[in-house]
Design an enzyme around this catalytic site. Structure first.
Site, mmCIF file in Angstrom:
data_model
loop_
_atom_site.group_PDB
_atom_site.id
_atom_site.type_symbol
_atom_site.label_atom_id
_atom_site.label_comp_id
_atom_site.label_asym_id
_atom_site.label_seq_id
_atom_site.Cartn_x
_atom_site.Cartn_y
_atom_site.Cartn_z
ATOM 1 N N TRP A 13 0.604 -0.447 0.321
ATOM 2 C CA TRP A 13 0.127 -0.055 0.256
ATOM 3 C C TRP A 13 1.190 1.351 0.321
ATOM 4 O O TRP A 13 0.427 1.922 -0.395
ATOM 5 C CB TRP A 13 -1.214 0.066 0.866
ATOM 6 C CG TRP A 13 -2.137 -0.719 1.473
ATOM 7 C CD1 TRP A 13 -2.756 -1.565 0.286
ATOM 8 C CD2 TRP A 13 -3.259 -1.147 1.963
ATOM 9 N NE1 TRP A 13 -3.385 -2.446 -0.141
ATOM 10 C CE2 TRP A 13 -4.444 -1.989 1.131
ATOM 11 C CE3 TRP A 13 -3.362 -0.751 3.642
ATOM 12 C CZ2 TRP A 13 -5.284 -2.643 1.588
ATOM 13 C CZ3 TRP A 13 -4.519 -1.189 3.587
ATOM 14 C CH2 TRP A 13 -5.666 -2.116 2.916
ATOM 15 N N LYS A 14 1.767 1.203 0.156
ATOM 16 C CA LYS A 14 3.144 2.191 -0.080
ATOM 17 C C LYS A 14 2.114 3.448 1.328
ATOM 18 O O LYS A 14 2.285 2.792 2.416
ATOM 19 C CB LYS A 14 3.687 2.956 -1.319
ATOM 20 C CG LYS A 14 3.443 1.891 -2.049
ATOM 21 C CD LYS A 14 4.193 2.013 -3.439
ATOM 22 C CE LYS A 14 4.782 1.390 -4.661
ATOM 23 N NZ LYS A 14 5.076 1.309 -6.107
ATOM 24 N N HIS A 104 12.817 -2.285 -1.737
ATOM 25 C CA HIS A 104 12.451 -1.856 -2.740
ATOM 26 C C HIS A 104 12.776 -0.314 -3.037
ATOM 27 O O HIS A 104 13.422 -0.390 -2.727
ATOM 28 C CB HIS A 104 10.339 -0.872 -1.902
ATOM 29 C CG HIS A 104 9.404 -1.193 -2.652
ATOM 30 N ND1 HIS A 104 9.830 0.014 -3.659
ATOM 31 C CD2 HIS A 104 8.321 -1.648 -3.390
ATOM 32 C CE1 HIS A 104 8.498 -0.325 -4.321
ATOM 33 N NE2 HIS A 104 8.148 -0.672 -3.587
ATOM 34 N N GLY A 182 4.497 1.522 -11.131
ATOM 35 C CA GLY A 182 3.470 3.042 -10.514
ATOM 36 C C GLY A 182 3.487 3.834 -12.410
ATOM 37 O O GLY A 182 3.255 5.239 -12.336
ATOM 38 N N GLY A 242 1.402 -2.343 -6.623
ATOM 39 C CA GLY A 242 1.175 -1.254 -5.817
ATOM 40 C C GLY A 242 -0.869 -0.697 -5.802
ATOM 41 O O GLY A 242 -1.034 -1.406 -5.043
ATOM 42 N N GLY A 243 -0.372 0.100 -7.099
ATOM 43 C CA GLY A 243 -1.853 0.598 -7.177
ATOM 44 C C GLY A 243 -3.171 -0.287 -7.397
ATOM 45 O O GLY A 243 -4.002 0.276 -6.215
HETATM 46 P P1 13P Z 1 3.221 -0.967 -8.802
HETATM 47 O O1 13P Z 1 1.315 -1.666 -9.410
HETATM 48 O O2 13P Z 1 1.842 0.913 -8.926
HETATM 49 O O3 13P Z 1 2.796 -0.448 -10.392
HETATM 50 O O4 13P Z 1 3.488 -0.438 -7.932
HETATM 51 C C1 13P Z 1 4.321 -2.243 -8.102
HETATM 52 C C2 13P Z 1 5.057 -1.553 -6.302
HETATM 53 O O5 13P Z 1 6.031 -0.895 -6.720
HETATM 54 C C3 13P Z 1 4.357 -2.849 -5.243
HETATM 55 O O6 13P Z 1 6.176 -2.905 -4.766
#
Ligand code: 13P
Length: 260
Positions: A13-14, A104, A182, A242-243
């Site tokens: 989820w960052k 990461h 991203g 991520g997203g």
């Molecule tokens: P996204 O799926 O948003 O490209 O991010 C990937 C990521 O950095 C997962 O750790």
């Protein structure tokens, strides 16, 4: 898809999501993936959510009756003490985290995490019996000069001495090419497979036995539209998302895609 390592679909989820968003996400996920909330049911794929640090206890409570693992996104290289702002592996263990992401590319590039520092973090996690998810991957410039595999395998070399020393048997590796994170521009599934196969060969050559147990994930703009093309590759055992992991319906679709 392999018969070896247990597949894993992991949400990173960052620095996104707040208290209310966590509650809504889990309520929605319960509707969409009821079997993950049935402790008597053995799910065919492991599912993991890594929320920001402050929401780990809340997520732990929300996931109490679920077969969904809980993880963190980073950890201190120290085991505790006067390190303002750091969160130790022992604290993550105390909160019943199962996994923790390390290395990461956002930590490597924005916070200058080096391979040596990442190796220290991995050691801390192993000592607390948390599973490290080590992220590796190349920049676009490195790929364009044909050095992607050498560069990415180079990021694994710190593992050799560290893991050789403490004989950890649980580890996850996530291949995340920087230019795919991203950006909406995902790697070609064949290129991701080539890299994940190289990682598995590296494990076989350097940490014999690990190639059979370590899940190798792909990460970088994974979404329901492109995920199946990764999940059918021989050496890709799941995804670090991520997203698309911020929306329960997209994340649930990814989990379902792996089960098909
Ligand atoms: P996204 O799926 O948003 O490209 O991010 C990937 C990521 O950095 C997962 O750790």
């Amino acid at each position: 898809m392999t018969t070896g390592p247990t597949p894993l679909i992991a949400a990173n989820w960052k620095s996104n999501q707040y208290w209310e968003g966590c509650v809504e996400f889990i309520n929605e996920l319960k509707e969409l993936l009821p079997e993950q909330f049935d402790l008597g049911h053995e799910p065919p794929v492991d599912v993991l959510i890594c929320p920001p640090f402050p929401y780990i206890p809340l997520m732990g409570m929300l996931l109490e009756e679920a077969t969904i693992y809980l993880g963190a996104q980073d950890v201190s290289r120290f085991d505790g003490g006067a390190y303002t702002g750091d969160v130790s592996a022992a604290m993550l263990a105390d909160l019943e985290c199962d996994y923790c992401i390390v290395g990461h590319s956002e930590r490597r590039n924005v916070f200058s995490d080096t391979d040596e520092l990442i190796a220290q973090k991995i050691l801390q996690l192993i000592e607390q019996e948390l599973v490290p998810i080590l992220c590796v991957g190349e920049s676009l410039e490195t790929r364009d000069t044909g050095q992607a595999v050498d560069f990415t395998l180079g990021q694994l070399s710190a593992l050799k001495t560290e893991l050789g020393r403490c004989e950890a048997d649980r580890l996850v590796i996530a291949y995340e090419p920087l230019w795919a994170i991203g950006t909406g521009r995902n790697a070609e599934p064949a290129d991701a497979q080539e890299m994940c196969a190289a990682i598995r060969d590296w494990l076989r050559d350097n940490l014999r036995g690990y190639e059979k147990t370590v899940p190798i994930l792909y990460g970088g703009s994974v979404k329901p539209e492109n995920a199946a093309a990764y999940f059918c590759q021989t050496d890709i055992d799941g995804a670090l998302v991520g997203g698309a992991s911020l929306k329960a319906n997209l994340f649930a679709q990814l989990v379902r895609l792996y089960k098909v």
